[in-house]
Design a protein around this motif. Structure first.
Motif, PDB file in Angstrom:
ATOM      1  N   GLY A 122      54.145  21.948 -22.740  1.00 14.01           N
ATOM      2  CA  GLY A 122      53.600  23.311 -21.956  1.00 14.01           C
ATOM      3  C   GLY A 122      53.077  24.039 -22.630  1.00 14.01           C
ATOM      4  O   GLY A 122      51.953  25.481 -22.435  1.00 14.01           O
ATOM      5  N   LYS A 123      52.320  23.868 -23.535  1.00 12.97           N
ATOM      6  CA  LYS A 123      51.131  24.143 -24.552  1.00 12.97           C
ATOM      7  C   LYS A 123      50.458  23.215 -24.339  1.00 12.97           C
ATOM      8  O   LYS A 123      50.015  22.118 -24.847  1.00 12.97           O
ATOM      9  N   ASN A 124      48.349  24.098 -24.339  1.00 11.83           N
ATOM     10  CA  ASN A 124      47.352  23.987 -24.731  1.00 11.83           C
ATOM     11  C   ASN A 124      46.798  24.053 -26.074  1.00 11.83           C
ATOM     12  O   ASN A 124      46.768  24.264 -27.087  1.00 11.83           O
ATOM     13  N   TYR A 125      46.508  22.358 -26.364  1.00  9.40           N
ATOM     14  CA  TYR A 125      46.127  21.964 -27.481  1.00  9.40           C
ATOM     15  C   TYR A 125      45.161  21.320 -28.087  1.00  9.40           C
ATOM     16  O   TYR A 125      44.611  20.269 -27.334  1.00  9.40           O
ATOM     17  N   PHE A 126      45.120  21.721 -29.388  1.00 14.65           N
ATOM     18  CA  PHE A 126      43.371  20.919 -29.809  1.00 14.65           C
ATOM     19  C   PHE A 126      43.800  19.849 -30.668  1.00 14.65           C
ATOM     20  O   PHE A 126      44.167  20.219 -31.964  1.00 14.65           O
ATOM     21  N   HIS A 127      43.227  18.463 -30.941  1.00 19.52           N
ATOM     22  CA  HIS A 127      43.770  17.365 -31.356  1.00 19.52           C
ATOM     23  C   HIS A 127      42.625  16.837 -31.979  1.00 19.52           C
ATOM     24  O   HIS A 127      41.678  16.807 -31.865  1.00 19.52           O
ATOM     25  N   SER A 128      43.368  15.982 -32.715  1.00 20.83           N
ATOM     26  CA  SER A 128      42.151  15.233 -33.885  1.00 20.83           C
ATOM     27  C   SER A 128      42.977  13.453 -33.385  1.00 20.83           C
ATOM     28  O   SER A 128      44.174  13.385 -34.098  1.00 20.83           O
ATOM     29  N   TYR A 129      42.098  12.270 -33.858  1.00 16.80           N
ATOM     30  CA  TYR A 129      42.465  10.659 -34.255  1.00 16.80           C
ATOM     31  C   TYR A 129      43.444  10.521 -32.777  1.00 16.80           C
ATOM     32  O   TYR A 129      44.567   9.980 -32.930  1.00 16.80           O
ATOM     33  N   THR A 130      43.784  11.266 -31.544  1.00 19.09           N
ATOM     34  CA  THR A 130      44.310  10.762 -30.992  1.00 19.09           C
ATOM     35  C   THR A 130      43.879  10.191 -29.274  1.00 19.09           C
ATOM     36  O   THR A 130      42.859   9.576 -29.286  1.00 19.09           O
ATOM     37  N   THR A 131      45.215   9.055 -29.241  1.00 20.81           N
ATOM     38  CA  THR A 131      44.506   8.849 -27.336  1.00 20.81           C
ATOM     39  C   THR A 131      45.309   9.468 -26.549  1.00 20.81           C
ATOM     40  O   THR A 131      46.349  10.575 -26.500  1.00 20.81           O
ATOM     41  N   SER A 132      44.097  10.322 -25.674  1.00 19.31           N
ATOM     42  CA  SER A 132      44.928  11.649 -25.094  1.00 19.31           C
ATOM     43  C   SER A 132      44.455  10.766 -23.534  1.00 19.31           C
ATOM     44  O   SER A 132      43.001  10.416 -23.256  1.00 19.31           O
ATOM     45  N   LEU A 133      45.137  10.226 -22.782  1.00 21.67           N
ATOM     46  CA  LEU A 133      45.237  10.524 -21.138  1.00 21.67           C
ATOM     47  C   LEU A 133      45.754  11.750 -20.239  1.00 21.67           C
ATOM     48  O   LEU A 133      46.204  11.985 -20.497  1.00 21.67           O
ATOM     49  N   PHE A 134      44.611  11.270 -19.118  1.00 22.23           N
ATOM     50  CA  PHE A 134      44.373  12.715 -18.057  1.00 22.23           C
ATOM     51  C   PHE A 134      44.835  12.273 -16.922  1.00 22.23           C
ATOM     52  O   PHE A 134      44.288  12.384 -15.691  1.00 22.23           O
ATOM     53  N   PRO A 135      45.696  11.693 -15.990  1.00 17.52           N
ATOM     54  CA  PRO A 135      46.054  11.219 -15.001  1.00 17.52           C
ATOM     55  C   PRO A 135      45.862  12.285 -13.858  1.00 17.52           C
ATOM     56  O   PRO A 135      46.764  13.347 -14.122  1.00 17.52           O
ATOM     57  N   ILE A 136      45.623  11.888 -13.052  1.00 19.12           N
ATOM     58  CA  ILE A 136      45.361  13.045 -12.039  1.00 19.12           C
ATOM     59  C   ILE A 136      46.185  12.558 -10.373  1.00 19.12           C
ATOM     60  O   ILE A 136      45.879  11.433 -10.472  1.00 19.12           O
ATOM     61  N   VAL A 137      47.211  13.376 -10.139  1.00 21.77           N
ATOM     62  CA  VAL A 137      47.972  12.464  -9.232  1.00 21.77           C
ATOM     63  C   VAL A 137      48.091  13.492  -7.832  1.00 21.77           C
ATOM     64  O   VAL A 137      47.605  15.305  -8.518  1.00 21.77           O
ATOM     65  N   ARG A 138      48.059  13.202  -6.752  1.00 25.15           N
ATOM     66  CA  ARG A 138      48.001  14.103  -5.942  1.00 25.15           C
ATOM     67  C   ARG A 138      49.979  14.941  -5.845  1.00 25.15           C
ATOM     68  O   ARG A 138      51.345  13.853  -6.251  1.00 25.15           O
ATOM     69  N   ARG A 139      49.726  16.325  -5.756  1.00 26.20           N
ATOM     70  CA  ARG A 139      51.180  16.988  -5.729  1.00 26.20           C
ATOM     71  C   ARG A 139      52.117  16.283  -4.327  1.00 26.20           C
ATOM     72  O   ARG A 139      51.313  15.674  -3.335  1.00 26.20           O
ATOM     73  N   GLU A 140      52.974  15.740  -4.509  1.00 24.26           N
ATOM     74  CA  GLU A 140      54.466  15.431  -3.683  1.00 24.26           C
ATOM     75  C   GLU A 140      54.047  16.736  -2.897  1.00 24.26           C
ATOM     76  O   GLU A 140      54.773  18.206  -2.679  1.00 24.26           O
ATOM     77  N   VAL A 141      54.356  16.764  -1.766  1.00 27.11           N
ATOM     78  CA  VAL A 141      54.363  17.623  -0.258  1.00 27.11           C
ATOM     79  C   VAL A 141      55.999  17.546  -0.278  1.00 27.11           C
ATOM     80  O   VAL A 141      56.535  16.863   0.288  1.00 27.11           O
ATOM     81  N   ALA A 142      56.347  19.311   0.477  1.00 32.05           N
ATOM     82  CA  ALA A 142      57.935  18.978   0.741  1.00 32.05           C
ATOM     83  C   ALA A 142      58.020  18.712   1.768  1.00 32.05           C
ATOM     84  O   ALA A 142      57.298  18.698   2.658  1.00 32.05           O
TER      85      ALA A 142
END
Length: 402
Positions: free
Chosen positions: A382-402
């Motif tokens: 739940g916090k934005n971080y800055f990293h090195s030496y990582t694999t970082s993945l950012f899948p973009i998804v559609r929000r589920e509609v209620a």
């Protein structure tokens, strides 16, 4: 509504390469609809020709991007001297702003400035994609500046640029301009989209190798344990302080800071890693891509191939739970150049990428854009971080509609 398309090319001619990327991305669509074009390129390309070709193919598109030591597309990995990949985006629910002149001392101020510009252009932004210079910056302060404008709940993701392992200069693209010390923010505001984050590094602690920062300024480490920092660090490996070649030092000089228990669980690592990315001209001090305070204790870390693969499996398990059956509409990917063939030949990059792409995408063709940079912006616990030496993945998804 925003839609994503991706393509890659190993063509040697820079204009031909970007056009091939775009044609591949829009195989079933009209490239004239492109409103935002993100370009990742290795440093061998002619950037002016590349950006001119992009403008010719997509005349109405904002153009952003950066260099890396390699690129990653849905077609696979290329670490050739001339490799290129793009993410082409249709729809207008985004805002872009950029500036040059980023360094370790002004990172917070420029982060706040550019964040203010995209918020003024589009107050409905719900996620921010960051591309920045890779050598002289304080990535944690960039995040701090952005959060001054948007708060800490807004997810931030992205990468810093890299070169071919020489650590001489990285490049960022905005419009028809190539910058060497740039900061680019893309704020997305499509309310149907959300970004997920997953991150892991493959390093383990070296027993007994703990250093305390006894003198520092901004992102410069001047002394470790009361001694000149760079010689003190290299002495651990029996290397002379004149050693500055990144290919020699990057694989062995990872420095870890201990995380909180909650962060460790989400990160699947006890330490977050920092990388000495630049050495002072007198070879006495070094620079991290984050700010560093006196009194900070660093644990020397070393990469472990088995830990890289095992950690990646656990990362994919966590991401599958977070996806909860949803298929990404796109995946952005930031990977440390030290995990590529350039410095770690034993790691089979194609195998690693397949272990990411198949669990996330299955047999579907999902737009994918990744770069081997120097560092990564990724959210943890739940916090934005800055990293090195990582694999970082950012899948973009559609929000589920209620």
């Amino acid at each position: 509504m925003i839609e994503f398309h991706s393509g890659s090319s190993n063509a040697v001619n820079s204009k031909a390469a970007v056009i091939e990327c775009i044609e591949s991305a829009f195989a079933d669509g009209d490239k004239a609809d492109c409103k935002l074009l993100v370009i990742y390129s290795t440093v061998g390309h002619n950037f002016a020709q590349m950006m001119a070709g992009a403008r010719e193919a997509c005349p109405d598109a904002e153009i952003v991007g950066c260099t890396g030591s390699g690129v990653i597309g849905r077609e696979g990995v290329s670490e050739a001297m001339r490799a290129m990949a793009v993410m082409a985006i249709t729809g207008d629910e985004f805002a872009v702003a950029a500036t040059d002149g980023l360094n370790g001392a002004n990172s917070a101020a420029l982060g706040e400035q550019v964040a203010g510009e995209i918020k003024a252009a589009n107050p409905d932004i719900n996620m921010i994609y960051v591309l920045s210079a890779g050598l002289d910056l304080s990535g944690d302060k960039v995040i701090e500046g952005i959060e001054t404008v948007f708060g800490g709940d807004l997810p931030i993701f992205g990468a810093t640029a890299a070169d071919n392992g020489k650590a001489k200069g990285t490049f960022q693209f905005h419009g028809q301009t190539a910058m060497e010390n740039g900061l680019i923010l893309v704020g997305f505001s499509d309310p149907s989209l959300e970004v997920l984050s997953g991150v892991h590094h493959g390093s383990i602690p070296v027993d007994g190798a703990i250093f305390e920062v006894t003198k520092s300024k901004d992102n410069q480490v001047i002394e470790l344990d009361g001694k000149p920092a760079w010689p003190a660090l290299l002495a651990r490996f029996g290397l002379p302080p004149e050693t500055t070649a990144l290919s020699e030092t990057l694989p062995i000089t990872g420095l870890g800071e201990v995380l909180t228990e909650r962060e460790q669980a989400d990160y699947d690592n006890p330490q977050i890693l920092r990388v000495p990315i630049k050495v002072s001209e007198d070879h006495l001090s070094f620079y991290l891509p984050t700010s560093v305070s006196e009194g900070t204790k660093f644990q020397l870390m070393q990469r472990d191939e088995q830990y890289i693969f095992e950690g990646l499996d656990r990362l994919m398990e966590r991401m599958q739970k977070e996806l909860d059956g949803r298929r990404p509409v796109a995946v952005f990917h930031a990977d440390c150049m030290a995990r590529g063939r350039f410095t770690f030949n034993r790691v089979l990059k194609d195998e690693i990428i397949a272990k990411m792409q198949y669990p996330l995408c299955g047999e579907d063709v999902v737009p994918w854009l990744g770069v081997y940079g120097f560092s990564e912006y990724c959210r943890v616990a739940g916090k934005n971080y800055f990293h090195s030496y990582t694999t970082s993945l950012f899948p973009i998804v559609r929000r589920e509609v209620a």
